[in-house]
Design an enzyme around this catalytic site. Sequence first.
Site: not given
Ligand code: PRP
Ligand code: URA
Length: 207
Positions: A103, A107, A199, A202
């Site tokens: 994400r 945006t 997150d 993380d």
């Molecule tokens: C997080 C999570 C989802 C997404 C959800 O991933 O694991 O894939 O956000 O958010 P959305 O419904 O608003 O699209 P992120 O993009 O943070 O990547 P990561 O898993 O590498 O931390």
């Molecule tokens: N991705 C995450 O890891 N946590 C949230 O709450 C939303 C998106």
Amino acid sequence: MKGVTVIAHPLVQHNLTRLRDKRTQPQEFRRLLGEIASLMLYEATRSFATSPISVQTPLAPARGFRLKREVVLVPVLRAGLGMLDSILQLIPNARVGFIGLKREETTLRAQFYHKSLPKNLSRFEVILIDPMLATGGSAVAALDLIAEQGAKQVRLVNLVAAPEGIRRVRKSYPKLPIFTAAIDRRLNNKGYILPGLGDVGDRLFGT
Ligand code: PRP
Ligand code: URA
């Protein structure tokens, strides 16, 4: 919400609460997420189609069942990886596809950085795995990619879903079965789920 199964099993809810706790450190977080994924999988696969077969026990013929379709697991990177291993232990012959989505912070749009799926998914049961369904942008992007490969039987397994994300997925995929351990309150102004888990990527990897 229609088509959304909230898995209220006490062990799932117990683990979810420990995952929510900000004091839970990555090592414990990984273990709990793996455990909860196995528990959720029972419910998420309950409606898998089976075919009748017969086998010979040491004593007599017996009627039984086998899964009608092979399974493809698709974790969304990174956070989906936290649920993959334990699900693979339950369905060891499943194939695995990977979708890398990140994400963009301002945006909140999900951008692909990796795509590797088995070709022609029409004959498989596909399980899309991502702990968080927030805006729903990542899930819809992943589901669109899976649909482009011809998938017909798809289900989504999340740990926590926001109402906004469920609505967004429902708009594009009205009949998709969604399994989650909780539907939380709402998103904050940065697109994080409240109360959520923070997150997850993380917290899993100690970033
Ligand atoms: C997080 C999570 C989802 C997404 C959800 O991933 O694991 O894939 O956000 O958010 P959305 O419904 O608003 O699209 P992120 O993009 O943070 O990547 P990561 O898993 O590498 O931390
Ligand atoms: N991705 C995450 O890891 N946590 C949230 O709450 C939303 C998106």
